[in-house]
Design an enzyme around this catalytic site. Structure first.
Site, mmCIF file in Angstrom:
data_model
loop_
_atom_site.group_PDB
_atom_site.id
_atom_site.type_symbol
_atom_site.label_atom_id
_atom_site.label_comp_id
_atom_site.label_asym_id
_atom_site.label_seq_id
_atom_site.Cartn_x
_atom_site.Cartn_y
_atom_site.Cartn_z
ATOM 1 N N HIS A 46 53.214 -4.548 9.457
ATOM 2 C CA HIS A 46 53.828 -5.794 9.940
ATOM 3 C C HIS A 46 53.102 -6.264 11.191
ATOM 4 C CE1 HIS A 46 55.846 -2.660 12.254
ATOM 5 N NE2 HIS A 46 56.216 -3.568 13.125
ATOM 6 N N ASP A 50 52.680 -3.770 18.747
ATOM 7 C CA ASP A 50 52.473 -2.319 18.800
ATOM 8 C C ASP A 50 51.942 -1.781 17.468
ATOM 9 O OD1 ASP A 50 54.961 -2.879 17.660
ATOM 10 O OD2 ASP A 50 55.844 -0.990 18.318
ATOM 11 N N HIS A 51 51.696 -2.694 16.530
ATOM 12 C CA HIS A 51 51.098 -2.290 15.251
ATOM 13 C C HIS A 51 49.769 -2.993 14.963
ATOM 14 C CE1 HIS A 51 54.520 0.137 13.710
ATOM 15 N NE2 HIS A 51 55.097 -0.516 14.697
ATOM 16 N N HIS A 77 62.704 -6.133 8.595
ATOM 17 C CA HIS A 77 62.504 -5.732 9.984
ATOM 18 C C HIS A 77 62.693 -6.985 10.837
ATOM 19 C CE1 HIS A 77 61.099 -3.397 13.302
ATOM 20 N NE2 HIS A 77 59.893 -3.912 13.380
ATOM 21 N N ASP A 135 60.410 5.731 9.973
ATOM 22 C CA ASP A 135 60.666 5.139 11.301
ATOM 23 C C ASP A 135 61.816 5.835 12.028
ATOM 24 O OD1 ASP A 135 61.362 3.410 13.386
ATOM 25 O OD2 ASP A 135 61.833 1.702 12.082
ATOM 26 N N HIS A 160 72.115 -10.072 19.810
ATOM 27 C CA HIS A 160 70.886 -9.443 19.317
ATOM 28 C C HIS A 160 71.263 -8.279 18.405
ATOM 29 C CE1 HIS A 160 66.818 -8.055 19.041
ATOM 30 N NE2 HIS A 160 67.160 -6.860 19.473
ATOM 31 N N GLY A 164 66.011 -4.231 14.783
ATOM 32 C CA GLY A 164 65.285 -4.316 13.525
ATOM 33 C C GLY A 164 65.030 -2.946 12.916
ATOM 34 N N HIS A 165 65.591 -1.917 13.519
ATOM 35 C CA HIS A 165 65.310 -0.551 13.056
ATOM 36 C C HIS A 165 66.551 0.094 12.435
ATOM 37 C CE1 HIS A 165 61.321 -0.320 14.960
ATOM 38 N NE2 HIS A 165 61.858 -1.061 15.908
ATOM 39 N N HIS A 205 56.985 6.958 14.688
ATOM 40 C CA HIS A 205 57.475 5.842 15.489
ATOM 41 C C HIS A 205 58.678 6.238 16.341
ATOM 42 C CE1 HIS A 205 58.492 1.654 16.512
ATOM 43 N NE2 HIS A 205 57.240 1.430 16.218
#
Lengths: 553, 553
Positions: free
Chosen positions: B75, B79-80, B140, B194, B363, B366-367, B389
């Protein structure tokens, strides 16, 4: 303002704790008498590198001179008592508090070579000029906490202190809700109430609820149990000690402040330790791991703390091994999240089972949540309300809560440090602001490190520094020695000598291009060196602090 | 290792993302082929002053040379993907990803003057040497996220990517749980999953749940609505835009990166904006406040961000006024708590109603939480499991979760960056560690700022610096010029010239006491100056960095 204050207004002057965190100091003034409630410090955050502690700016108190006559304390946390040594060093004043609070104050004063005139609250209200101050029991994350009812010429003022309404306090000393109700029924002119947890709905759980969680941990632990908490959290310590005794474990205290605070509390019988339970740390090494409990300092992962050294395997007497349980029984003070997270990772690397707020209910707050705050507002039903002890957003939300329970907006006063509220026959009005703020203590210096110095420290920390020294002949402008360049925190000098060599070349070149008159002017030479180096480092997108030193011969 | 790899083990080599936050880079190697999954950066914390960004140490990849053949992306988060410009600048490589991910990569590469060979995943698996890589849909906090199923000679490897199992995703693109089940039924040799939210029980709420909360805010807002979120959070942006349109408001995007990301997503029809809804910021000024919504950058209260400038009343085009609503629709990245708290206080001071995680559910993460993680483990039922991760503590807890659902302990592998796991016919074994770590980027310098420099920067920031320059005669040792003292970040120099005057005196005194031979040795003079100044400042409990410069004539 008349001499004896007849008909004068009550002046309310927060000098700390409103709009900023920590550092509580609230002044009440009537006629020719002023008293203060609490006198705390705050600990530095990342914006204050190198600072030991911040104390309130007491310019205003200094200006009051002899009129400032006493300090009343609500409880013994550093953010309520920590600035006393600095204030009392300027002028001796009576300080009133409960026995534990005064015990902690005495210890602090001793460290500064002071004694102070400390007086426990008595059965009768303390009278100081037009004020009569009467404490009432409250519950908080430290024993012996009180709120204050203060009779003044304009009516009764109630201050909750830091509190929650714990209905099952560990020591059985209930918060005096009855007294709050009585005061409310008699009529209260002004209420100050703790805003810390105003963002939390519901009711803050009892301290006792942590015990059940700790019990489960003790039941499962195959090795040592290490618990870290704040050194003033006597009830948390009590719960750990009681569980240790029940599960046949000895307890060692690790950390100077923990030992000192436990000592004060034991002397007052506010911490009860079963005979033979407490041992020295050195003795713990000879016991089987499942017979040992350690209570350690370092709940905020302070770099020099026992717990951090233990986690990094750098403590002389204590190691953590697989099967040990480590309990972080404390809140995370904002700003310490990264350090605490690293601490937890290191403890896991050693094989410990780690319990912390995200995965276990091993801590509860000492501050009231929304339902408790509303209850206090409804019981006291004050004519005027000033939310205290919170950042600006907390004060706003507490004010809104007060409006929800029916206190009119115009009687809710959102004060920040330095604001002055006057309450009198004519109602409430704002008076001219007074000096307020934080004064930084760095080593032995008080107040000499201020904005500019902190800005320099931050700049140095972000970009490092390059120093260029050269000696010029004062008549010819000839370079007699140098330029010598030294850098710190810019690039690895050993690794990249060519960077400084090239920088030196750039300086030489720039100076060679200077016209003859400028060459003999040290100020111009200095500026040219600065410009040349700034230009040179800009190529690498670096902006180090540049210090040119030009000497003349 | 044989040339074509027949019978060779699969080597699993995390070079980032395991044990440290951010910075994901995972290498799979078989025979003479290596591929990487993701290639991210991490942003600096308080321990890395002045650092722009940290990238993975790719010494190992460099050593692979031509054998390193492709990068597969899950994605488009920084950080990826953020380290791709640095890796691709060294060697061109094909990079595979979904359209949005590649869109974001293209943008990043363009900033670095690179183009790169970017290839969207096709209907057929991508074959690279012995690997065949097939993406499957995951959900995500960024659209177009995928997990990867990778056929290898030792069996199928599944990588979840960053994910949660959102059953009501905003774009209707469900996570492909069916595919996970099929893969599991066929047999999976190794699962990477993850670990970010392994500390959270239950199930992470759907992105859609934020919409209901935002709707209530839009319904009440009397003035402008300002929403800040991560610039890559296209679905969050979509929800705000949809609500704005429904409530008759125009939307302006504030922030370069927000505008760029929204542009990429719109081009791919992954962000749908009703005609006439988007306006320029300048136009917003002319509209009534209740007809305007702003989506702004600055969710982490970055000092230079639009939102911070707005809150400090320092933005040219935007002010906040009473009645405006400000929504912080993002998580707080650890380390930013104080800055965000200050931001909220300032917004309240301007009279805004502020919504943030502590007081409103504006909020969602996404994990995946624990129940989702267990579901994936049970569906895939891998022979071997490697949690990815997460910080060390997350990996430990994820491993424990895997053991709870029945994966034997000896098949759960707790790897940290640089560890090497080999899976082959003979089972799993650890091989020799490889170089791994973070390389800091500061301006144009990559890797030249390391441990020593950062330690210097921290020391400078805590205690400041004192510089002493003098010139000695090389034969007589006489002091020809100086000592001149300059300090930065120690004391207010202008305020306390007497401090440096006295320090100068201390240096003179110490040098006068030196024996004649030592006086002509610059090294000894330097050391004596250092000692004298250290002693002098110790009196004030200060430990500045001391830089003596001794020149000879």
């Amino acid at each position: 303002m008349s001499g004896n204050g007849a008909g004068a207004p009550l002046r309310v002057i927060p000098l700390g704790g409103l709009g900023e965190i920590g550092l509580n100091l609230l002044v009440l003034e009537h006629g020719d008498t002023a008293i203060a409630i609490d006198c705390g410090v705050m600990f530095p955050d990342a914006e204050m590198p190198g600072i030991d502690v911040a104390i309130p700016d007491v310019t205003y108190l200094r200006g009051l001179g002899e009129r400032f006559r006493a300090i009343f304390l609500t409880h013994g946390h550093e953010d309520h008592i920590g600035a006393l040594p600095y204030v009392l060093a300027e002028r001796a004043l009576p300080v009133y508090g409960t026995p534990l609070t005064l015990g902690f104050v005495r210890e602090r004063l001793r460290e500064h070579g002071l004694s102070g005139s400390l007086a426990p609250y008595g059965a009768e209200p303390c009278r100081v000029g037009p004020f009569a101050v009467e404490p009432f029991a409250m519950t908080h994350s430290i024993p012996d906490s009180v709120g204050l009812a203060i009779r003044t010429p304009i009516g009764t003022v109630v201050h909750t202190g830091d509190f929650k309404l714990d209905q099952t306090p560990l020591d059985g000393r209930l918060p005096d809700i009855g007294r709050l109700a009585e005061l409310g029924a008699e009529g209260v002119a002004l209420l100050f109430s703790d805003s810390t947890n105003v963002e939390r709905p519901g009711i803050t759980p009892s301290e006792r609820s942590v015990g059940a969680e700790l019990e489960a941990i003790f039941r499962q632990a195959a090795g040592r149990v290490l618990v870290t908490t704040f050194s003033s959290h006597i009830h948390r310590m009590q719960q750990v000690i009681d569980l240790a005794a029940r599960f046949g474990r000895k307890v060692a205290l690790v950390g100077r402040s923990l030992v000192a605070h436990a000592g004060v509390a034991r002397d007052l019988a506010l911490l009860r330790v079963p005979d033979g339970t407490l041992i020295e740390l050195a003795q713990a090494r000879d016991l089987p791991r499942d017979e040992v409990t350690l209570i350690t300092a370092g709940s905020q992962a302070e770099a020099a703390s026992a717990l951090v050294r233990i986690a990094m395997d750098g403590h002389k007497l204590v190691t953590v091994e697989p099967g040990d349980a480590v309990v972080l029984s404390s809140r995370i003070i904002p700003g310490n999240e990264r350090a605490i997270s690293n601490l937890v990772n290191h403890l896991y690397r050693r094989g410990a089972v780690v319990y912390y707020d995200r995965v276990a209910r091993v801590h509860v707050s000492g501050h009231a949540s929304q339902e408790e705050l509303k209850l206090v507002l409804n019981l006291v039903r004050p004519r005027h309300f000033v939310p205290v002890h919170g950042e600006y957003r907390h004060l706003v939300r507490h004010q809104r809560l007060a409006m929800e329970v029916g206190i009119p907006a115009e009687r809710c006063h959102l004060l920040e440090d330095g604001d002055v509220l006057e309450l009198g026959d004519a109602g409430a009005r704002r008076a001219e602001r007074v000096t307020a703020g934080r004064v930084f203590v760095d080593g032995k210096g008080i107040g000499d490190v201020e904005g500019v110095v902190l800005r320099d420290r931050r700049h140095l920390s972000e970009d490092g520094l390059v120093l260029a020294v050269l000696v010029i002949h004062q008549r010819s402008g000839e370079i007699v020695a140098g330029p010598d360049l030294v850098s710190r925190g810019v690039v690895g000098e050993e690794a990249s000598p060519e960077v400084l060599d090239a920088a030196r070349g750039a300086v030489m070149e720039a100076l060679a291009a200077l016209n003859p008159e400028s060459r003999t002017d040290p100020a111009e030479v200095k500026e040219e060196v600065r410009r040349a180096l700034r230009r040179y480092f800009k190529r690498f997108e670096r902006r180090p602090v540049i210090l040119p030193v030009v000497m003349e011969m």
